[in-house]
Design a protein around this motif. Structure first.
Motif, PDB file in Angstrom:
ATOM      1  N   GLU A 100      65.373   8.622  54.914  1.00  0.00           N
ATOM      2  CA  GLU A 100      66.412   9.412  54.245  1.00  0.00           C
ATOM      3  C   GLU A 100      66.117   9.634  52.765  1.00  0.00           C
ATOM      4  O   GLU A 100      66.764  10.467  52.124  1.00  0.00           O
ATOM      5  CB  GLU A 100      67.762   8.712  54.374  1.00  0.00           C
ATOM      6  N   HIS A 101      65.164   8.900  52.217  1.00  0.00           N
ATOM      7  CA  HIS A 101      64.838   9.032  50.805  1.00  0.00           C
ATOM      8  C   HIS A 101      63.777  10.104  50.553  1.00  0.00           C
ATOM      9  O   HIS A 101      63.422  10.364  49.400  1.00  0.00           O
ATOM     10  CB  HIS A 101      64.351   7.696  50.258  1.00  0.00           C
ATOM     11  N   HIS A 119      65.905  15.751  53.007  1.00  0.00           N
ATOM     12  CA  HIS A 119      66.945  16.534  52.339  1.00  0.00           C
ATOM     13  C   HIS A 119      66.734  18.033  52.528  1.00  0.00           C
ATOM     14  O   HIS A 119      67.708  18.794  52.588  1.00  0.00           O
ATOM     15  CB  HIS A 119      67.020  16.138  50.870  1.00  0.00           C
ATOM     16  N   LYS A 146      68.178  18.507  55.951  1.00  0.00           N
ATOM     17  CA  LYS A 146      69.641  18.364  55.890  1.00  0.00           C
ATOM     18  C   LYS A 146      70.297  19.624  55.338  1.00  0.00           C
ATOM     19  O   LYS A 146      71.242  20.168  55.929  1.00  0.00           O
ATOM     20  CB  LYS A 146      69.995  17.150  55.033  1.00  0.00           C
ATOM     21  N   VAL A 147      69.801  20.094  54.186  1.00  0.00           N
ATOM     22  CA  VAL A 147      70.394  21.281  53.575  1.00  0.00           C
ATOM     23  C   VAL A 147      70.151  22.508  54.455  1.00  0.00           C
ATOM     24  O   VAL A 147      71.030  23.364  54.600  1.00  0.00           O
ATOM     25  CB  VAL A 147      69.832  21.499  52.155  1.00  0.00           C
ATOM     26  N   SER A 187      60.511   7.487  46.704  1.00  0.00           N
ATOM     27  CA  SER A 187      60.393   7.548  48.163  1.00  0.00           C
ATOM     28  C   SER A 187      59.346   6.544  48.622  1.00  0.00           C
ATOM     29  O   SER A 187      58.727   5.838  47.835  1.00  0.00           O
ATOM     30  CB  SER A 187      59.970   8.951  48.593  1.00  0.00           C
ATOM     31  N   ASP A 212      67.530  10.778  43.847  1.00  0.00           N
ATOM     32  CA  ASP A 212      68.244  11.934  44.410  1.00  0.00           C
ATOM     33  C   ASP A 212      67.284  13.082  44.723  1.00  0.00           C
ATOM     34  O   ASP A 212      66.995  13.918  43.862  1.00  0.00           O
ATOM     35  CB  ASP A 212      69.321  12.410  43.435  1.00  0.00           C
ATOM     36  N   GLU A 247      67.939  15.563  46.692  1.00  0.00           N
ATOM     37  CA  GLU A 247      68.637  16.759  47.172  1.00  0.00           C
ATOM     38  C   GLU A 247      68.389  17.999  46.316  1.00  0.00           C
ATOM     39  O   GLU A 247      68.250  19.096  46.873  1.00  0.00           O
ATOM     40  CB  GLU A 247      70.132  16.501  47.327  1.00  0.00           C
ATOM     41  N   GLY A 296      65.354  19.445  47.683  1.00  0.00           N
ATOM     42  CA  GLY A 296      65.616  19.973  49.022  1.00  0.00           C
ATOM     43  C   GLY A 296      66.331  21.312  48.976  1.00  0.00           C
ATOM     44  O   GLY A 296      66.019  22.233  49.748  1.00  0.00           O
ATOM     45  N   ARG A 297      67.275  21.457  48.067  1.00  0.00           N
ATOM     46  CA  ARG A 297      68.000  22.724  47.934  1.00  0.00           C
ATOM     47  C   ARG A 297      67.074  23.850  47.489  1.00  0.00           C
ATOM     48  O   ARG A 297      67.193  25.000  47.947  1.00  0.00           O
ATOM     49  CB  ARG A 297      69.158  22.568  46.941  1.00  0.00           C
TER      50      ARG A 297
END
Length: 253
Positions: free
Chosen positions: A18-19, A24, A27-28, A190, A218, A220, A223-224
């Protein structure tokens, strides 16, 4: 409410925990409406457990990017889960410990780093090409290779090869309406980061030079950015590197 990847089918490679940035990105992508397929290597049971933590469990296809046999079979295995692909995320990199000492590294270690971290970008895309007859978007992850970094050494050279590979791939796949871009991410804490000797020095550099707040824990924001490049909002952008590093790349001494 519709998302920017509604109806798109995305392959995300290189997820482990998940890191990871790959988690991410997946997920996004799902939150934005995509169907996601994952690839993993080695610790497949861990990848499968991590996949269950996504908003929607995603199928996992085993892939060693250095195996011609597995690459040849990849399109068929992905085809068991989706009818085609609209996007690919390449989040694969590896260097034996020897590559982190520039002057003493041998070619076997350096060759492994270049093959896994750069050449596999081309190999992954070519393996998936039959699934992209209408074009799409390819996004890879790099660590700014325009300068040297403490301890990164031959992995920096491998990333430079990745960045050049991205430009040539963008050139040769443009007539198929396939865009190829990279995200240059700042350091993320990570599993991969833990294998880099002196990672703490990189982290300290970011704390001192980042003009925006940078959270090592973080992934994310990166990832975005990957999902943004996968979307249709950049329809004529290719061969580029998008820096998601808090602004460190633009700061001088």
């Amino acid at each position: 409410m519709s998302g920017i990847l509604d109806g798109k089918r995305i392959l995300v490679s290189g997820m482990l925990t998940e890191h990871s940035i790959a988690f991410h990105a997946a997920k996004v992508a799902q939150e934005e409406g995509a169907d996601v397929v994952l690839t993993g290597f080695g610790r497949i049971s861990l990848v499968e457990r991590t996949a269950q933590r996504l908003p929607k469990p995603a199928p996992v296809v085993e892939l060693d990017v250095t195996s011609p046999e597995q690459l040849d079979a990849l399109a068929a295995k992905i085809g068991e889960h989706v009818t085609g692909l609209d996007g690919i995320v390449h989040s694969v990199a590896f260097g034996p410990r020897g590559v982190f000492d520039f002057l003493t590294a041998d070619w076997d270690d350096v060759g492994t780093a270049v093959r896994v971290s750069a050449f596999s970008y081309k190999d992954l895309v070519m393996a998936c090409l039959p699934l992209m007859p209408r074009g799409g978007s390819v996004v890879g992850l790099t660590f700014d290779a325009s300068r040297t970094w403490p301890h990164y050494d031959w992995m920096g050279v491998a990333k430079a090869a990745l960045e050049s590979t991205n430009r040539y791939l963008a050139r040769d796949l443009g007539d198929r309406d396939i865009r190829c871009n990279l995200v240059a991410a700042g350091p993320i804490l990570s599993m991969a980061a833990k294998s880099i000797p002196g990672f703490g020095d990189l982290a300290d550099a970011w704390e001192q030079r980042s003009v925006l707040p940078w959270d090592l824990k973080d992934p994310e924001p990166v990832g975005r950015s990957v999902v943004g490049l996968l979307s249709d909002f950049f329809p004529r952008t290719t061969g580029q590197i998008l820096h998601v590093d808090g602004g460190v790349h633009m700061v001088g001494a």
